[in-house]
Design a protein around this motif. Structure first.
Motif, short mmCIF file in Angstrom:
data_model
loop_
_atom_site.label_atom_id
_atom_site.label_comp_id
_atom_site.label_asym_id
_atom_site.label_seq_id
_atom_site.Cartn_x
_atom_site.Cartn_y
_atom_site.Cartn_z
N TYR A 206 0.78 -1.24 0.00
CA TYR A 206 0.00 0.00 0.00
C TYR A 206 0.81 1.29 0.00
CZ TYR A 206 -3.69 -3.30 1.20
OH TYR A 206 -4.55 -4.36 1.17
N ILE A 207 2.05 1.26 0.45
CA ILE A 207 2.83 2.50 0.56
C ILE A 207 3.84 2.65 -0.58
CG2 ILE A 207 4.36 3.87 2.02
CD1 ILE A 207 1.56 3.49 3.17
N PHE A 208 4.68 1.67 -0.78
CA PHE A 208 5.78 1.78 -1.73
C PHE A 208 5.32 2.09 -3.16
CE2 PHE A 208 9.44 -0.09 -4.15
CZ PHE A 208 10.39 0.82 -3.72
N PRO A 209 4.31 1.40 -3.71
CA PRO A 209 3.94 1.66 -5.11
C PRO A 209 3.31 3.02 -5.36
CG PRO A 209 2.37 0.16 -4.10
CD PRO A 209 3.49 0.32 -3.12
N LYS A 210 2.91 3.73 -4.29
CA LYS A 210 2.24 5.01 -4.46
C LYS A 210 3.18 6.21 -4.33
CE LYS A 210 -2.24 3.19 -3.03
NZ LYS A 210 -3.38 3.27 -2.09
N LEU A 211 4.46 5.96 -4.04
CA LEU A 211 5.42 7.06 -3.94
C LEU A 211 5.75 7.58 -5.33
CD1 LEU A 211 7.80 5.52 -1.24
CD2 LEU A 211 6.07 7.30 -0.91
N ILE A 213 8.34 8.95 -6.79
CA ILE A 213 9.61 8.57 -7.41
C ILE A 213 9.58 7.12 -7.86
CG2 ILE A 213 10.72 7.94 -5.21
CD1 ILE A 213 13.33 9.12 -6.39
N VAL A 214 8.89 6.27 -7.10
CA VAL A 214 8.77 4.86 -7.47
C VAL A 214 7.92 4.72 -8.73
CG1 VAL A 214 7.92 2.60 -6.73
CG2 VAL A 214 9.13 4.07 -5.10
N LYS A 215 6.82 5.47 -8.78
CA LYS A 215 5.97 5.43 -9.98
C LYS A 215 6.73 5.94 -11.20
CE LYS A 215 2.36 7.61 -8.03
NZ LYS A 215 0.98 8.16 -7.91
N TYR A 216 7.58 6.95 -11.00
CA TYR A 216 8.37 7.49 -12.11
C TYR A 216 9.28 6.42 -12.70
CZ TYR A 216 12.27 9.81 -14.43
OH TYR A 216 13.24 10.15 -15.33
N TYR A 217 10.03 5.72 -11.84
CA TYR A 217 10.98 4.71 -12.34
C TYR A 217 10.26 3.51 -12.94
CZ TYR A 217 15.08 7.08 -10.44
OH TYR A 217 16.10 7.98 -10.19
N ARG A 218 9.14 3.13 -12.35
CA ARG A 218 8.41 1.99 -12.91
C ARG A 218 7.76 2.34 -14.25
NH1 ARG A 218 6.03 -0.38 -7.16
NH2 ARG A 218 7.75 -1.85 -6.81
N ASP A 232 2.28 -3.37 -10.27
CA ASP A 232 2.71 -2.35 -9.32
C ASP A 232 2.27 -0.96 -9.79
OD1 ASP A 232 4.11 -3.50 -7.06
OD2 ASP A 232 5.57 -4.23 -8.49
N LEU A 233 2.32 -0.72 -11.09
CA LEU A 233 1.85 0.56 -11.63
C LEU A 233 0.34 0.72 -11.38
CD1 LEU A 233 3.81 0.84 -14.99
CD2 LEU A 233 4.02 2.33 -13.01
N ALA A 234 -0.40 -0.35 -11.57
CA ALA A 234 -1.84 -0.31 -11.31
C ALA A 234 -2.12 -0.03 -9.84
CB ALA A 234 -2.48 -1.62 -11.73
N ALA A 235 -1.31 -0.65 -8.95
CA ALA A 235 -1.47 -0.42 -7.51
C ALA A 235 -1.15 1.02 -7.15
CB ALA A 235 -0.57 -1.36 -6.73
N GLY A 236 -0.29 1.67 -7.94
CA GLY A 236 0.05 3.06 -7.71
C GLY A 236 -0.89 4.04 -8.38
N GLY A 237 -1.93 3.52 -9.01
CA GLY A 237 -2.91 4.37 -9.67
C GLY A 237 -2.58 4.70 -11.09
N LEU A 238 -1.64 3.96 -11.70
CA LEU A 238 -1.24 4.19 -13.09
C LEU A 238 -1.47 2.93 -13.90
CD1 LEU A 238 2.17 6.03 -12.52
CD2 LEU A 238 -0.01 7.09 -13.09
N GLN A 239 -1.73 3.12 -15.17
CA GLN A 239 -1.80 2.00 -16.10
C GLN A 239 -0.68 2.18 -17.11
OE1 GLN A 239 -3.73 -0.62 -15.92
NE2 GLN A 239 -4.89 0.13 -14.15
N ALA A 240 0.12 1.13 -17.30
CA ALA A 240 1.22 1.20 -18.26
C ALA A 240 0.65 1.20 -19.67
CB ALA A 240 2.15 0.00 -18.08
N GLN A 241 0.73 2.36 -20.32
CA GLN A 241 0.22 2.48 -21.68
C GLN A 241 1.38 2.73 -22.62
OE1 GLN A 241 -2.62 5.65 -21.44
NE2 GLN A 241 -4.20 4.35 -20.53
N LEU A 242 1.50 1.89 -23.62
CA LEU A 242 2.59 2.00 -24.58
C LEU A 242 2.15 2.83 -25.76
CD1 LEU A 242 3.77 -1.72 -24.54
CD2 LEU A 242 4.59 0.17 -23.14
N ASN A 243 2.96 3.83 -26.10
CA ASN A 243 2.65 4.63 -27.28
C ASN A 243 3.16 3.92 -28.53
OD1 ASN A 243 5.43 5.15 -27.54
ND2 ASN A 243 5.27 6.94 -26.19
#
Length: 419
Positions: A206-211, A213-218, A232-243
């Motif tokens: 719950y804590i680490f994936p939402k930081l 800097i961690v979201k930036y590197y992932r 982990d990106l999904a847990a941080g509120g992000l979806q990995a979208q490839l352009n």
């Protein structure tokens, strides 16, 4: 070149939460070995319960094949494994296994016997499986982030040993050196360990994936073709979208594990040699082969404590850039020179006093921690995210092979002495 967007406090988004992340990495590193170090540190309790079964060496020998076998499979399939599920499984297994140690001891009222011993050995094997999941998964995950995260995680690994050693010295002084006193100390250890492993599960979930800097590197790793960070990106509120550029097959290309191993065979050998030497001496030799000295029953505990404290200190020295070895040749030469410790320990155990043995043990820990951080922070440089993840797993595999070889050599030394 586009400017890096700023956060609420004017701090670049990719740097927000860096020190919080370093602290969380330290706690997660601590949790990776806290349970196992607790089991090792109360070895005098197990020696009391199972005097004929050499628990210090046997539990380590049981632990290692499970750790090694699991890491081989996980390293081979690293690119297809959900890193989040892997690490959460590992920390959860640490929690459950630590809790089972309390249940077994309470159920048997601290009794010995072969059945209890087999149960403890099974839990030792479970710790090995959990270690392979967490240590390889975390080092791989942190390898594509900033080097300070790996350093903090590795310092946490060493801190688990230092903390358990300090607690053991306190419990030994507080409780009588009897079965009842040893049992109380062991229960305290297992209780703290169980709580701490649960804390690590919650921190990673719950804590680490939402930081930030961690979201930036992932996100950066995902843009370079990594598929292991999506959960982990999904847990941080992000979806990995490839352009469109990222969907280009050339963008998704990465070196294979075989290619990475060939390019970094010196680093792989370094990790193996660091730990084959360390584990051929620590903890078995220090626990059983040091003779009788003025410190009496405290002697082995003092030696193990000094190793753990200086291992921790050694892992912080590379933060001083002028003291960090970055040359691949110098690292290999330094690691090979450590093998002079073998004759030094042998002659000190035979002819020296406890002061010399404490000094040697301290240097063993200091060099172990320092060289480990130097190798694992230098090796990933220059690679893409998915390659750094794979290389981190490969180096942890070599580390565990070295540990297994060192423990085996220590066991052969015992057999050679006639058991």
């Amino acid at each position: 070149m586009n400017a890096i967007p700023e956060g609420e406090n004017g701090v670049p988004v990719r740097l927000e939460g860096k020190y919080v992340a370093m602290f969380v990495c330290w706690l997660l590193g601590n949790g990776c070995l806290f349970s196992w170090n607790s089991m090792l540190t109360i070895q005098d309790y197990y020696v009391y319960l199972f005097p004929r079964y050499h628990p210090t060496r046997v539990l380590t020998l049981v632990y290692q094949p499970f750790a090694l076998g699991t890491i081989v499979i996980l390293t081979y399939r690293e690119a297809k494994i959900n890193t989040r599920a892997r690490n959460l499984f590992g920390y959860s297994l640490f929690f459950i296994s630590s809790l089972l140690l309390i249940i077994i001891d309470l159920a048997t009222s601290g009794g010995g016997g072969i059945g209890t011993y087999i149960g403890i050995c099974i839990i030792s094997g479970a710790f090995g499986v959990a270690d392979a999941h967490v240590q390889g998964g975390m080092v791989g995950d942190l390898s594509f982030m900033c080097p300070e995260f790996i350093q903090s995680f590795l310092a946490g690994l060493a801190a688990s040993g230092a903390l358990t050693s300090a607690l053991r010295l306190i419990t030994k002084a507080a409780f009588e050196n009897s079965k009842d006193g040893l049992q109380k100390g062991a229960m305290m250890f297992f209780g703290i360990s169980t709580f701490f492993e649960l804390l690590c599960v919650l921190l990673y979930a719950y804590i680490f994936p939402k930081l930030p800097i961690v979201k930036y590197y992932r996100t950066k790793a995902a843009s370079e073709g990594s598929t292991t960070v999506s959960a982990d990106l999904a847990a941080g509120g992000l979806q990995a979208q490839l352009n469109k550029d990222e969907e280009d097959p050339k963008h998704q290309e990465r070196l294979s594990n075989t290619q990475l191993f060939r390019q970094n065979i010196d680093y792989a050998l370094d990790m193996f040699l660091i730990y084959v030497l360390t584990l051929s001496i620590f903890p078995g030799f220090l626990s059983e082969d040091t003779g009788s000295h003025g410190l009496g029953s405290w002697y082995a505990l003092v030696l193990i404590s000094m190793y753990n404290v200086f291992d921790l200190i050694g892992r912080y020295i590379p933060l001083i850039k002028s003291l960090k070895i970055t040359s691949r040749k110098c690292l290999t030469v330094s690691i090979l020179s450590r093998f002079l410790l073998i004759p030094a320990f042998y002659f000190t155990a035979k002819y020296g006093d406890q002061g010399w043995m404490i000094m040697l043990t301290s240097f063993l820990g200091l060099s172990n921690g320092y060289l480990t951080v130097c190798v694992l922070t230098e090796a990933p440089k220059g690679y893409k995210g998915p390659e750094q993840n794979a290389l981190g797993n490969l180096l942890v595999l070599c580390l565990l092979i070295g540990i297994f070889a060192g423990v085996t050599l220590d066991w052969l030394w015992l057999i050679g002495k006639g058991w």
